[in-house]
Scaffold this active site. Structure first.
Site, mmCIF file in Angstrom:
data_model
loop_
_atom_site.group_PDB
_atom_site.id
_atom_site.type_symbol
_atom_site.label_atom_id
_atom_site.label_comp_id
_atom_site.label_asym_id
_atom_site.label_seq_id
_atom_site.Cartn_x
_atom_site.Cartn_y
_atom_site.Cartn_z
ATOM 1 N N GLU A 9 -15.330 0.727 -14.649
ATOM 2 C CA GLU A 9 -14.512 0.662 -16.119
ATOM 3 C C GLU A 9 -15.151 2.032 -16.739
ATOM 4 O O GLU A 9 -16.001 2.687 -16.305
ATOM 5 C CB GLU A 9 -15.462 -0.329 -16.763
ATOM 6 C CG GLU A 9 -16.961 -0.263 -17.031
ATOM 7 C CD GLU A 9 -17.508 -0.728 -15.719
ATOM 8 O OE1 GLU A 9 -18.817 -0.953 -15.826
ATOM 9 O OE2 GLU A 9 -16.954 -1.088 -14.567
ATOM 10 N N ASP A 39 0.698 -1.205 0.041
ATOM 11 C CA ASP A 39 -0.022 -0.081 -0.146
ATOM 12 C C ASP A 39 0.944 1.269 -0.050
ATOM 13 O O ASP A 39 1.444 1.639 1.138
ATOM 14 C CB ASP A 39 -1.085 -0.028 1.179
ATOM 15 C CG ASP A 39 -2.009 1.254 1.270
ATOM 16 O OD1 ASP A 39 -1.931 1.927 0.403
ATOM 17 O OD2 ASP A 39 -2.853 1.093 2.041
ATOM 18 N N TYR A 93 -11.417 13.628 -7.378
ATOM 19 C CA TYR A 93 -10.238 13.015 -8.204
ATOM 20 C C TYR A 93 -9.430 13.981 -9.100
ATOM 21 O O TYR A 93 -8.207 13.888 -9.246
ATOM 22 C CB TYR A 93 -10.851 12.165 -9.508
ATOM 23 C CG TYR A 93 -10.127 11.527 -10.447
ATOM 24 C CD1 TYR A 93 -8.994 10.307 -9.928
ATOM 25 C CD2 TYR A 93 -9.973 11.743 -11.701
ATOM 26 C CE1 TYR A 93 -8.179 9.940 -10.752
ATOM 27 C CE2 TYR A 93 -9.080 11.051 -12.624
ATOM 28 C CZ TYR A 93 -8.329 10.261 -12.195
ATOM 29 O OH TYR A 93 -7.506 9.509 -12.820
#
Length: 340
Positions: free
Chosen positions: A197, A60, A155
């Site tokens: 996706e 991680d 993001y």
């Protein structure tokens, strides 16, 4: 670009269990790199590609200690690690996307301590000001359009902040940093279901499943008139390596300039599959900005190159792979039912 000469420079690929990272590790091997360390936080069994001769590690990289171990003895770092997906994931997981800022920050800190020479960061077109992307007939985005800043919430902010970290680590500590703003990468050996996706893989999956199961309708998020450009994985890999090897220190677009609507994307996939399907539009589904395209003037000027794989060519290869994955899964399911 393939080289027959072995390259002994130790390389780290962070996020190597993912779609682009897995392909990048493979391409580096093909380019002659003999010492590649590949790291992802997913179990190896969940990696898209695990390559013989590559040191593959589950770790991680949000942890500074993990980053220190990752860069030990490494000269070049390619950071593609982050928690991300298509718009459905990004809009529902903004905090998780923001936490990925720890990965690039800690890799830069650890790299400075370990005298890493060059650090590549995979940024995103999501850093661009959303107010410039409100119509399908969008003007292609130039690098300077990142400011004044108003990126995709979560993001996009993480990506923009990490770009600044790269800049300041070069200014303050001399680490050569390179930043590519990826525009919608697609291709085989990537996510095509489960919610992470992106549009090309999602449409390929829906069309393939409809064809295999004899259905006559697919679901399309939004009204289908939103526009994007999509870059095939081969172009992404070539561009990534060219940018890493270049003297381009400022962030630069890496994307196709072939703008299409989602409806046109569906048209292409239907033609590849040899079907025509009804479309059920889900107007309240996550769909992101109304239009986005890559202005490639800077990459043509600085590198004498730009992504060039036609969308229809890349989609044909992508559809074939996703179709085969779904068909194999259906066969396994049918066999399990038969044995029950």
């Amino acid at each position: 670009m393939t080289s027959a000469t072995p390259n002994v420079d130790p390389v780290l690929v962070a996020g190597a269990g993912g779609f682009i990272g897995g392909w990048l590790a493979r391409r580096l091997q093909e380019e002659g790199f003999t010492t590649i360390r590949a790291i992802d936080n997913k179990p190896l069994s969940d990696w898209y590609q695990v390559l013989p001769g590559v040191e593959s590690i589950e770790a991680d990289l949000r942890s500074l200690d993990a980053c220190r171990s990752a860069v030990r003895g490494v000269r070049l770092v390619y950071n593609l690690a982050c928690d991300m997906g298509g718009m459905g994931f990004i809009e529902a997981n903004r905090a998780a996307c923001m936490i990925s800022v720890l990965i690039n920050t800690h890799l830069l800190m650890a790299g400075h301590e370990a005298d890493v020479e060059r650090h590549f960061y995979a940024s995103s077109a999501c850093i661009y000001n959303v107010e410039l992307q409100q119509t399908p007939e969008v003007t292609a985005l130039r690098e300077e359009n990142a400011y004044p800043a108003l990126p995709e919430d979560g993001y996009g902010w993480e990506k923009l902040f990490s770009e600044r970290m790269c800049r300041h680590f070069f200014e303050d500590f001399g680490i050569e940093t390179r930043v590519a703003r990826y525009h919608n990468v697609y291709g085989p050996h990537g996510t095509y279901n489960g919610g992470r996706e992106k549009a090309p893989a999602a449409i390929c999956r829906k069309v393939a499943l409809a064809k295999l199961e004899g259905l006559n309708e697919i679901e399309v998020w939004g009204d289908g008139e939103q526009t994007r450009s999509f870059m095939y994985i081969d172009d992404c890999l070539v561009g990534t390596l060219r940018i890493m090897d270049s003297d381009v220190r400022e962030p630069i677009n890496l994307g196709s300039s072939e703008l299409v609507s989602i409806n046109e994307l569906v048209d292409i996939v239907e033609e590849i599959a040899g079907v025509q399907l009804k479309r059920r539009y889900v107007l309240n589904a996550p769909k992101g900005v109304r239009g986005r395209n890559s202005d490639n003037a800077l990459i043509r000027q600085r590198l004498g190159w730009e992504p060039s794989t036609p969308l229809a060519v890349g989609l044909e290869r992508t559809y074939a792979w996703i179709h085969d994955q779904i068909r194999a899964g259906l066969r396994v399911g049918h066999e399990a039912v038969s044995r029950a």
